[in-house]
Design a protein around this motif. Structure first.
Motif, short mmCIF file in Angstrom:
data_model
loop_
_atom_site.label_atom_id
_atom_site.label_comp_id
_atom_site.label_asym_id
_atom_site.label_seq_id
_atom_site.Cartn_x
_atom_site.Cartn_y
_atom_site.Cartn_z
N GLU A 180 61.71 -1.58 -9.24
CA GLU A 180 62.14 -2.21 -7.99
C GLU A 180 61.76 -1.37 -6.79
O GLU A 180 61.42 -1.92 -5.72
CB GLU A 180 63.65 -2.43 -8.03
N ALA A 183 57.97 -1.83 -6.19
CA ALA A 183 57.77 -3.19 -5.68
C ALA A 183 58.23 -3.28 -4.23
O ALA A 183 57.54 -3.87 -3.38
CB ALA A 183 58.52 -4.20 -6.55
N SER A 184 59.38 -2.70 -3.91
CA SER A 184 59.90 -2.72 -2.53
C SER A 184 58.96 -2.00 -1.58
O SER A 184 58.73 -2.44 -0.45
CB SER A 184 61.28 -2.08 -2.48
N VAL A 187 55.89 -4.23 -1.06
CA VAL A 187 56.26 -5.40 -0.26
C VAL A 187 56.46 -5.00 1.20
O VAL A 187 56.05 -5.72 2.12
CB VAL A 187 57.53 -6.07 -0.82
N ASP A 191 54.46 -6.57 4.29
CA ASP A 191 55.11 -7.26 5.39
C ASP A 191 54.70 -6.74 6.76
O ASP A 191 54.90 -7.42 7.77
CB ASP A 191 56.63 -7.16 5.24
N CYS A 196 49.57 -11.89 6.06
CA CYS A 196 49.85 -11.58 4.65
C CYS A 196 50.32 -12.83 3.90
O CYS A 196 51.11 -12.73 2.98
CB CYS A 196 50.89 -10.47 4.55
N PRO A 249 52.09 -11.92 -4.68
CA PRO A 249 53.09 -11.41 -3.74
C PRO A 249 54.50 -11.96 -3.96
O PRO A 249 55.48 -11.22 -3.85
CB PRO A 249 52.54 -11.85 -2.38
N ALA A 250 54.60 -13.24 -4.29
CA ALA A 250 55.92 -13.85 -4.48
C ALA A 250 56.66 -13.23 -5.66
O ALA A 250 57.86 -12.92 -5.58
CB ALA A 250 55.79 -15.36 -4.67
N ARG A 253 57.76 -9.69 -4.81
CA ARG A 253 58.94 -9.72 -3.94
C ARG A 253 60.21 -9.98 -4.74
O ARG A 253 61.26 -9.39 -4.46
CB ARG A 253 58.76 -10.78 -2.84
N ARG A 254 60.13 -10.85 -5.72
CA ARG A 254 61.30 -11.12 -6.56
C ARG A 254 61.72 -9.86 -7.32
O ARG A 254 62.92 -9.57 -7.46
CB ARG A 254 61.01 -12.28 -7.53
N SER A 256 61.23 -6.80 -6.32
CA SER A 256 61.79 -5.87 -5.34
C SER A 256 63.25 -6.21 -5.01
O SER A 256 64.04 -5.32 -4.63
CB SER A 256 60.96 -5.90 -4.05
N GLU A 257 63.60 -7.47 -5.17
CA GLU A 257 64.96 -7.91 -4.88
C GLU A 257 65.86 -7.90 -6.10
O GLU A 257 67.01 -8.37 -6.04
CB GLU A 257 64.90 -9.32 -4.27
#
Length: 260
Positions: A180, A183-184, A187, A191, A196, A249-250, A253-254, A256-257
């Motif tokens: 995570e 990934a964060s 991301v 951003d 992007c 990317p999607a 992002r998941r 990272s969250e």
């Protein structure tokens, strides 16, 4: 007010910064201020100044080239200046008593740095790559923040943004897994790009794995191993150590969250 402004490893030799040639490249160089042609004015703390205000403001500031690995300032030095990054990137770091290093932020074009308390800087600020900064005397910044509402508003906005970033970073360090965290980090870099929305996004990393590890509270080995895991999942393509293509990317992002 300014006391509340929040703002040593191998790095690439350049990162898209405007590079100047000098007779003594081993030293930080001060340059005349080219405010009229500044490419980051729209993102900088002076963005709200009108032409007349900008003319007066620019008489008191200079741009400065800081070579890769050299310091903009050091922790506990007297804080005479605030800085805007014009090009390149700066890392903010603190050394712990046992010699370990914690990176707290990476500052890029348009960002303000120079956090200080009781007249002294609160961290080390080093150029990750060849970097140009705009050097602003603290007393000039204070004068314009008092006299020009637009400058006060810009400082307040940047302070709020940095406090938000510090809060997210605290959560990242305290609660997220290595996967995570990486990934964060990616991301967050994604951003910051102006465009992007593509299905695949190219991220250029100015820093080495050691910087990433010290920023995320990981070891270098864990950083490399986790990037390899994301690569094997088909989420990343890594052409070299300073370029990463985010293929999904999607999905990243998941991750990272905290989503499985």
């Amino acid at each position: 007010m300014f006391d509340s402004l929040k703002a040593r490893d191998a790095v690439p030799s350049e990162c898209g910064a405007q590079i100047f040639c000098f007779d003594r490249p081993d030293r930080n160089i001060a340059l005349a201020s080219p405010c009229s042609s500044c490419g980051v004015r729209s993102k900088a703390v002076c963005a709200g100044l009108n032409d007349e205000e900008m003319e007066g403001f620019s008489r008191n500031i200079h741009t400065r080239l800081v070579k890769a690995g050299k310091s903009v300032y050091r922790e506990s030095e007297k804080a005479n200046y605030l800085y805007t990054v014009v090009s390149g990137e700066v890392r903010l770091a603190n050394l712990l008593g046992d010699g370990r290093r914690q990176l707290t932020a990476f500052k890029s074009a348009g960002d303000l740095l120079g956090e200080h308390r009781k007249g002294s800087y609160q961290s080390d600020a080093e150029a990750v790559c060849d970097t140009v900064v705009c050097q602003i005397p603290v007393n000039i910044m204070e004068k314009y923040s008092d006299d020009v509402p637009a400058m006060y508003a810009s400082i307040a906005t940047k302070t709020q943004e940095e406090l938000c970033e510090l809060r997210h970073h605290a959560v990242l360090l305290g609660r997220k897994t290595p996967m995570e965290k990486i990934a964060s980090f990616l991301v967050g870099r994604m951003d910051k790009l102006e465009r992007c929305a593509e299905k695949q996004v190219l991220i250029k990393l100015t820093m080495g794995r050691s910087d990433i590890a010290d920023f995320l509270g990981l070891t270098i080995e864990t950083v490399s191993r986790t990037i390899t895991k994301l690569k094997n999942k088909g989420l990343l393509f890594v052409p070299n150590s300073h370029c990463i293509v985010i293929r999904d990317p999607a999905h990243l992002r998941r991750i990272s969250e905290g989503e499985k």
